[in-house]
Design an enzyme around this catalytic site. Structure first.
Site, PDB file in Angstrom:
ATOM      1  CG  HIS A 178      38.350  45.768  39.726  1.00  0.00           C
ATOM      2  ND1 HIS A 178      37.278  46.635  39.724  1.00  0.00           N
ATOM      3  CD2 HIS A 178      38.849  45.790  38.467  1.00  0.00           C
ATOM      4  CE1 HIS A 178      37.138  47.141  38.500  1.00  0.00           C
ATOM      5  NE2 HIS A 178      38.088  46.647  37.718  1.00  0.00           N
ATOM      6  CD  GLU A 211      41.148  49.124  36.145  1.00  0.00           C
ATOM      7  OE1 GLU A 211      40.944  48.726  35.018  1.00  0.00           O
ATOM      8  OE2 GLU A 211      40.371  48.906  37.089  1.00  0.00           O
TER       9      GLU A 211
HETATM   10  O1  G3P Z   1      39.070  45.899  35.151  1.00  0.00           O
HETATM   11  C1  G3P Z   1      39.086  46.749  34.063  1.00  0.00           C
HETATM   12  C2  G3P Z   1      38.092  47.818  34.215  1.00  0.00           C
HETATM   13  O2  G3P Z   1      37.836  48.271  35.482  1.00  0.00           O
HETATM   14  C3  G3P Z   1      38.193  48.877  33.186  1.00  0.00           C
HETATM   15  O3  G3P Z   1      36.901  48.975  32.775  1.00  0.00           O
HETATM   16  O4  G3P Z   1      35.092  49.162  31.230  1.00  0.00           O
HETATM   17  O5  G3P Z   1      36.684  51.055  31.526  1.00  0.00           O
HETATM   18  O6  G3P Z   1      37.446  48.977  30.357  1.00  0.00           O
HETATM   19  P1  G3P Z   1      36.526  49.592  31.374  1.00  0.00           P
END
Ligand code: G3P
Length: 231
Positions: free
Chosen positions: A97, A145
């Site tokens: 992550h 991400e």
């Molecule tokens: O692991 C999921 C995360 O990094 C995404 O975060 O708060 O943008 O949904 P968020």
């Protein structure tokens, strides 16, 4: 027997948020179970390590660790042993992550260790280029991400759709067995719908659920969006 992981999946990362720790983690996991039984959509949770056993025992939801270390039994103080995570009742683990990054070598070893102990590996990737390298390590899933969107409420699926489409293309070309999730900034059903239309097989979400006034309602909205594309 831990519950099955099905696609599409909503995977909720509890991080270290107060709203998702201890008693609050239990409440959130119960809501995840409720949404899953109401809709039939798989809702997985990734709580803090110490909250894994109670959640895995109490609820019929797949539980993931937020991290494992690339180690085996031995003299490793303070490390997270894949076997412990498995025995605690988790079905898988996030890896790399952007808030818990690993070297490429460690990712590759950790994916192998996960496979050996029968844990599903969900490796996070910050870019299309990184996704290409990670796909070759044969994880079960890659979650794309972009770190700059995490926690912003600006969803990757609407803000950077091209990253998702080209990550899917790249990953599937290298290893069609890898399932592709996306995450960062997802807060609404329309974000999820947009992501599903781009071809992802699930989402990784945190603050959009954990920090919501009504997390049940938000997860339900996400699940309903997934069903729209599935049917
Ligand atoms: O692991 C999921 C995360 O990094 C995404 O975060 O708060 O943008 O949904 P968020």
């Amino acid at each position: 027997m831990p519950p099955d992981v099905k696609l599409p999946i909503i995977l909720v990362n509890f991080k270290a948020y107060a709203e998702a720790t201890g008693e609050n983690a239990i409440k959130l996991a119960e809501m995840a179970e409720g949404v899953s039984s109401e809709t039939g959509v798989c809702v997985g949770v990734a709580p803090q390590f110490v909250d894994i056993p109670i959640i895995a025992r109490k609820f019929n939801v797949p539980v993931f660790a937020q991290h494992i270390d690339p180690i085996s039994f031995g003299s490793y103080t303070g490390y997270v042993l894949p076997e412990s995570i498995k025995q605690a009742g988790a079905v898988g683990s996030l890896l790399n992550h952007s808030e818990r990054k690993l070297s490429l070598n460690d990712i590759s070893v950790a994916i192998g260790r996960a496979r050996e102990v029968d844990l599903i590996s969900v490796v996070c990737s910050e870019s299309v280029a990184a996704s290409a390298v990670l796909a070759a390590f044969k994880p079960n899933m890659i979650a794309i991400e972009p770190p700059e969107l995490i926690g912003t409420g600006m969803s990757v699926s609407k803000t950077k759709p091209e990253i998702i489409t080209s990550a899917i293309k790249t990953i599937k070309r290298i290893n069609p067995e890898v399932s592709v999730l996306c995450g960062a900034g997802i807060t609404s059903g329309s974000d999820v719908l947009a992501a599903m239309k781009l071809g992802v097989e699930g989402i990784l979400v945190s603050s959009g659920v954990v920090k919501a006034k009504d997390p049940y309602k938000v997860m339900l909205e996400f699940a309903e969006a997934m069903l729209k594309v599935k049917s």
